[in-house]
Motif scaffolding. Structure first.
Motif, mmCIF file in Angstrom:
data_model
loop_
_atom_site.group_PDB
_atom_site.id
_atom_site.type_symbol
_atom_site.label_atom_id
_atom_site.label_comp_id
_atom_site.label_asym_id
_atom_site.label_seq_id
_atom_site.Cartn_x
_atom_site.Cartn_y
_atom_site.Cartn_z
ATOM 1 N N PRO A 42 0.819 -1.212 0.000
ATOM 2 C CA PRO A 42 0.000 0.000 0.000
ATOM 3 C C PRO A 42 0.853 1.263 0.000
ATOM 4 C CG PRO A 42 -0.819 -1.549 1.645
ATOM 5 C CD PRO A 42 0.477 -2.107 1.122
ATOM 6 N N ILE A 43 2.012 1.187 0.672
ATOM 7 C CA ILE A 43 2.888 2.361 0.730
ATOM 8 C C ILE A 43 3.481 2.638 -0.644
ATOM 9 C CG2 ILE A 43 4.995 3.297 1.785
ATOM 10 C CD1 ILE A 43 4.326 1.426 4.218
ATOM 11 N N ILE A 44 3.963 1.557 -1.284
ATOM 12 C CA ILE A 44 4.521 1.714 -2.635
ATOM 13 C C ILE A 44 3.467 2.295 -3.572
ATOM 14 C CG2 ILE A 44 5.357 0.452 -4.666
ATOM 15 C CD1 ILE A 44 6.711 -1.509 -2.760
ATOM 16 N N GLN A 45 2.264 1.744 -3.458
ATOM 17 C CA GLN A 45 1.205 2.213 -4.340
ATOM 18 C C GLN A 45 0.930 3.703 -4.122
ATOM 19 O OE1 GLN A 45 -2.781 1.537 -3.392
ATOM 20 N NE2 GLN A 45 -3.472 1.301 -5.477
ATOM 21 N N ARG A 46 0.877 4.092 -2.840
ATOM 22 C CA ARG A 46 0.572 5.492 -2.537
ATOM 23 C C ARG A 46 1.661 6.405 -3.086
ATOM 24 N NH1 ARG A 46 0.233 5.730 3.192
ATOM 25 N NH2 ARG A 46 2.453 6.270 3.148
ATOM 26 N N GLU A 47 2.901 5.986 -2.914
ATOM 27 C CA GLU A 47 3.992 6.837 -3.381
ATOM 28 C C GLU A 47 4.038 6.927 -4.904
ATOM 29 O OE1 GLU A 47 7.490 5.566 -1.302
ATOM 30 O OE2 GLU A 47 6.705 6.303 0.615
ATOM 31 N N ILE B 61 -8.846 -6.445 4.073
ATOM 32 C CA ILE B 61 -8.661 -5.368 5.054
ATOM 33 C C ILE B 61 -8.126 -4.099 4.378
ATOM 34 C CG2 ILE B 61 -7.437 -4.696 7.174
ATOM 35 C CD1 ILE B 61 -9.456 -6.909 7.677
ATOM 36 N N ASN B 62 -7.219 -4.263 3.412
ATOM 37 C CA ASN B 62 -6.741 -3.095 2.666
ATOM 38 C C ASN B 62 -7.909 -2.363 2.021
ATOM 39 O OD1 ASN B 62 -3.900 -4.982 1.542
ATOM 40 N ND2 ASN B 62 -3.864 -3.363 3.062
ATOM 41 N N VAL B 63 -8.861 -3.119 1.510
ATOM 42 C CA VAL B 63 -10.010 -2.504 0.844
ATOM 43 C C VAL B 63 -10.892 -1.807 1.875
ATOM 44 C CG1 VAL B 63 -12.048 -2.901 -0.599
ATOM 45 C CG2 VAL B 63 -9.972 -4.217 -1.009
ATOM 46 N N ILE B 64 -11.145 -2.496 2.990
ATOM 47 C CA ILE B 64 -11.997 -1.917 4.036
ATOM 48 C C ILE B 64 -11.390 -0.617 4.559
ATOM 49 C CG2 ILE B 64 -12.756 -2.250 6.431
ATOM 50 C CD1 ILE B 64 -13.371 -5.145 5.746
#
Ligand SMILES: Nc1ncnc2c1ncn2[C@@H]1O[C@H](COP(=O)(O)OP(=O)(O)OP(=O)(O)O)[C@@H](O)[C@H]1O
Ligand SMILES: [Mg+2]
Lengths: 97, 271
Positions: A42-47, B61-64
């Motif tokens: 998720p961090i990579i994606q956000r960056e 959970i990432n989606v939630i």
């Protein structure tokens, strides 16, 4: 001995146990190294999103990240759907969280 | 609108994940656009049973929590293009599953899919509760043994009281009994409860009888839901169960267990 070995192997001709071991060693190697740090994807994606948004007006939905974890190497595939001229979504709607 | 089906049991290790994977794949084989969701936060296993563990990027959970879009978290099955998987988180806390979050994800999936299959964790805590809460139908996976039947009874009680349908006074969740790890030879020898006995005690309609089968271990070794191994008794039994789930009238046949050789079968018959 070789004869016993031959007979003993006979009931297991599918060899699926080897597949199980191989899958597990790849999976666990990745899970164990990932256990310490935070969830990096998720961090990579956000960056990545932040960098893209600096230059392009696109929505969060237009970025697709796929991974394939392998034995020797893993591949990270990032697909960014670029908007057609004028077809971009407003910037506010695409702020990555 | 998708039909939401929970695969649940109370007791652990009875074959929920095996069944959720097989039934999800079976629905997709019959042309239904299907997604299977793993509710077992912290101990995800559906991904390995479905063979997509190397491709999990984002999870439920990432989606939630808004860290990924649903579209990004769905993993497309490589064998069937109308089958998708939503993995559970392996690292997060169970409390990350919220009623509102789950509802939002299910609503969004409902727009796109015909069937949503929820693989429940064991127990009756948060994960199991939320897996059943929004269900339209339930598959109660039960082994023919005392503790499993007892836990199934408990779960059937929860389905009729602790679900959205129950709370809203709507038509109750339709519960089906799926008897798994059934060993006819042991029933014949009087070591295992008979199908009719379990049916009588739980008094919900029987969806199928899945025999104890070595094909299940083989399927999990290679990461292919057992229903793909079409010649095996377990696959035929799951395929019949899927047909019944879709309303087909199929005769209830007990697939012979693979472990029994001809010799044992003859003994079983004459005994
Ligand atoms: N019909 C069957 N024949 C033989 N083995 C089976 C059968 N069904 C399930 N098993 C085995 O039982 C074990 C538990 O199966 P599974 O993981 O599907 O159960 P579960 O109910 O999802 O467990 P949990 O409660 O931990 O989530 C596995 O080792 C699986 O291979
Ligand atoms: Mg399970």
């Amino acid at each position: 001995m070789s004869m016993f070995g031959f007979f003993r192997r006979k009931p297991q001709p599918d060899g699926s146990a080897d597949a199980a071991k191989e899958r597990l060693s790849i999976l666990l190697a990745h899970e164990r190294t990932g256990r310490q740090g935070p969830d990096v994807l998720p961090i990579i994606q956000r960056e990545i999103m932040e960098v893209i948004l600096r230059h392009l007006k696109i929505g969060k939905d237009n970025v697709d990240i796929r991974i394939d974890r392998g034995d020797d190497f893993s591949t990270l595939e990032i697909n960014i759907e670029l908007p057609e001229a004028g077809g971009a979504k407003p910037k506010a709607a695409s702020s990555a969280r | 609108m998708a039909k939401i089906t929970v695969v649940t049991s109370g007791k652990g290790g009875v074959g929920k994940t095996t069944s959720a994977a097989a039934i999800g794949a079976g629905l997709a084989m019959r042309g239904k656009k299907t997604v299977v969701i793993d509710f077992d936060v912290g101990l995800r296993n559906l991904d390995v049973i479905m063979g997509c563990e190397r491709r999990v990027v984002f999870d439920f959970i990432n989606v939630i929590q808004g860290e990924a879009r649903l579209k990004q978290a769905l993993i497309a099955d490589r064998r069937l293009d109308n089958l998708s998987i939503l993995a559970a988180s392996q690292t997060r806390d169970k409390d990350a599953l919220t009623t509102e979050g789950v509802e939002k994800v299910l609503d969004e999936l409902s727009q796109e899919f015909d069937h949503i299959v929820c693989d429940s964790p064991a127990g009756i805590e948060r994960g199991a509760h939320l897996a059943m809460y929004f269900a339209d139908e339930a598959i109660v996976v039960t082994n023919p043994e005392v503790s499993s039947v007892r836990d199934s009874d408990r779960v059937i009680g929860l389905l009729s009281s602790k679900t959205r349908r129950a709370e809203k006074g709507e038509e109750p969740v339709k519960a089906h009994l799926l008897l798994t790890r059934y060993d006819e030879a042991r029933v014949t020898r009087g070591e295992m409860m008979k199908i009719e006995d379990v049916e009588e005690i739980l008094s919900i309609p029987l969806l199928g009888i899945i025999p104890e089968s070595p094909a299940v271990l083989k399927a999990s070794n290679v990461g292919t839901p057992v229903i793909f191994d079409e010649k095996t008794p377990a696959a035929k039994a799951y395929s019949d169960a899927v047909g019944r789930l879709l309303g087909e009238q199929l005769e209830m046949r007990v697939q012979p267990g693979e472990r029994r050789g001809l010799f044992q079968r003859i003994l079983g018959r004459t005994a």
